[in-house]
Design an enzyme around this catalytic site. Structure first.
Site, PDB file in Angstrom:
ATOM      1  N   GLU A  40      -0.719   1.992   7.425  1.00 18.02           N
ATOM      2  CA  GLU A  40      -1.695   2.831   6.330  1.00 18.02           C
ATOM      3  C   GLU A  40      -1.158   4.178   6.557  1.00 18.02           C
ATOM      4  O   GLU A  40      -0.761   4.818   4.984  1.00 18.02           O
ATOM      5  CB  GLU A  40      -3.297   1.957   6.450  1.00 18.02           C
ATOM      6  CG  GLU A  40      -3.679   1.041   5.928  1.00 18.02           C
ATOM      7  CD  GLU A  40      -3.154   0.538   4.488  1.00 18.02           C
ATOM      8  OE1 GLU A  40      -2.751   1.960   3.607  1.00 18.02           O
ATOM      9  OE2 GLU A  40      -2.600  -0.367   4.136  1.00 18.02           O
ATOM     10  N   TYR A  84      -8.599   6.394   0.313  1.00 12.29           N
ATOM     11  CA  TYR A  84      -8.030   5.050   0.523  1.00 12.29           C
ATOM     12  C   TYR A  84      -7.473   4.364   1.171  1.00 12.29           C
ATOM     13  O   TYR A  84      -7.958   3.392   1.825  1.00 12.29           O
ATOM     14  CB  TYR A  84      -6.642   5.262  -0.230  1.00 12.29           C
ATOM     15  CG  TYR A  84      -5.269   4.287   0.526  1.00 12.29           C
ATOM     16  CD1 TYR A  84      -5.720   3.535  -1.068  1.00 12.29           C
ATOM     17  CD2 TYR A  84      -5.134   4.953   0.890  1.00 12.29           C
ATOM     18  CE1 TYR A  84      -4.679   2.318  -0.417  1.00 12.29           C
ATOM     19  CE2 TYR A  84      -4.486   3.491   1.628  1.00 12.29           C
ATOM     20  CZ  TYR A  84      -3.781   2.758   0.175  1.00 12.29           C
ATOM     21  OH  TYR A  84      -2.676   1.310   1.087  1.00 12.29           O
ATOM     22  N   ASP A 105      -4.855   3.903  -5.277  1.00 15.78           N
ATOM     23  CA  ASP A 105      -3.581   4.821  -4.578  1.00 15.78           C
ATOM     24  C   ASP A 105      -2.682   4.697  -5.613  1.00 15.78           C
ATOM     25  O   ASP A 105      -3.241   4.610  -6.828  1.00 15.78           O
ATOM     26  CB  ASP A 105      -2.955   4.102  -3.378  1.00 15.78           C
ATOM     27  CG  ASP A 105      -1.940   2.550  -3.921  1.00 15.78           C
ATOM     28  OD1 ASP A 105      -2.757   2.297  -5.116  1.00 15.78           O
ATOM     29  OD2 ASP A 105      -1.194   2.269  -3.687  1.00 15.78           O
TER      30      ASP A 105
END
Length: 345
Positions: free
Chosen positions: A33, A116, A134
């Site tokens: 991520e 996020y 996102d």
DNA sequence: AAGCCGGGGCG
DNA sequence: CGCCCAGGCTT
């Protein structure tokens, strides 16, 4: 069928097989991520594999020197991500006993983990019903529900987060979150989405009102700042050169570079000669020569760096210097790495 | 609220 | 050449 179920159906048919989708290991999910923030999957993929090979566990990452982390990150950009990654690895080891926290709130307290990423880790690893928002999700929601609030305004951010929470499938949060992002990346693409065979085209407000190309709305176009860089590539008779580490606030923090002279305009050889005579104590063999007479224009998203590399040969010995063969060991910006690769000694 | 932070790919 | 990419931090 509901919005979320259509997303899930589409996802089960069209999902790409990505390595971080085969695991629920928070270390691997977190790593992926961070790497994928503002970064395309294809660009981040090789870095993901190299990092896991170099640092199989969060302990390995925590114990590594920062220079090694930055070197592995070289070329991926947004280097604060690498510095925060390293800091968070240490936090996880020292404050959380080597186990990643499992709640949105605790995850968000980690450096480099914002709204996020905290939602992504919590939902992918621990089934916490938090919606991810996102760039893909902004686009899908803005188009499907016809939302024209700017996605980078505080009110827009708040609105989209609430909308995302309303339409999510809390029971299948992992697949739903991955699904809506994948749907945005593949089907509801930024440019020329093929709406004709989209499974959600029936209820899509943007398609009905012919606004697909105008949504989502985003304001504040970043304007570009032009800078003039002159890198001094010193070389002594042993082929040693000088490197310095960038400190302070700006770009490329903690990465290495050649000694830098920034100027208001492009510098010519006479000006460089004058500069070296007044600012340098080294004995020069001959005039500094620009390796590239026409500046290289290195483009960042918000700066254009007009750059000249100057070869400065000295008869002195660079005691604090670095052997040219060692230069490639240091973490450097792509601009510097490209030059090192092309210069033949 | 606005600015800053990389590099690459695509139309 | 402008926009976008599995955003976050600082001021």
């Amino acid at each position: 069928m509901s919005f979320s179920h259509k997303i899930l159906d589409w996802y089960h048919t069209h999902k790409r097989e990505l390595p971080w989708r085969e695991t629920r290991d928070p270390y691997k999910i977190w790593l992926s991520e961070i790497m994928l923030q503002q970064t395309r999957v294809v660009q981040g993929m090789p870095y993901y594999h190299r990092f896991l090979e170099a640092f199989p566990t969060v302990y390995d990452l925590a114990q590594a020197p920062e220079e090694k982390v930055l070197k592995l990150w070289q070329g991926l950009g947004y280097y604060s991500r690498a510095r925060n990654l390293h800091a968070t690895a240490k936090m996880v080891v020292e404050q959380f006993g080597g186990e990643f926290p499992r709640t949105y709130k605790d995850l968000k307290s980690l450096k480099g983990v914002g709204d996020y990423t905290a939602s992504a880790i919590a939902s992918f690893c621990f089934n916490v019903p938090e919606p991810v928002v996102d760039g893909n999700v902004y686009r899908v929601l803005a188009r499907y529900f016809g939302v024209d609030l700017p996605i980078n305004s505080p009110s827009g951010i708040k609105y989209f987060k609430e909308l995302a929470r309303e339409v999510m499938d809390a029971e299948q949060i992992r697949d739903y979150n991955q699904g809506i992002m994948e749907f945005g990346a593949i089907q509801c693409a930024p440019k020329k989405p093929y709406c004709l065979l989209c499974p959600l085209n029936e209820g899509c407000v943007a398609l009905k009102e012919n606004k697909v190309d105008n949504l989502p709305i985003k304001n504040n176009k970043t304007k570009v700042r032009v800078r003039h860089f002159n890198y001094l590539v010193y070389l002594d008779i042993h082929n040693n050169t000088l490197l310095e580490q960038r400190k302070g606030k700006g770009i490329w923090q903690n990465l290495y570079q050649f000694p830098l002279v920034e100027s208001e305009k492009e510098m010519n050889p006479d000006e460089m000669e004058h500069y070296l005579k007044s600012e340098s104590n080294l004995q020069l063999l001959d005039m500094a020569t620009p390796y590239n007479p026409d500046p290289i224009i290195h483009k960042l998203s918000h700066q254009h760096l007009h750059t000249k590399f100057w070869i400065v040969k000295t008869s002195d010995i660079l005691e604090e210097g670095t052997a040219w063969e060692e230069v490639s060991q240091f973490p450097v910006p792509v601009l510097i790495a490209d030059f090192i690769r092309t210069l033949k000694i």
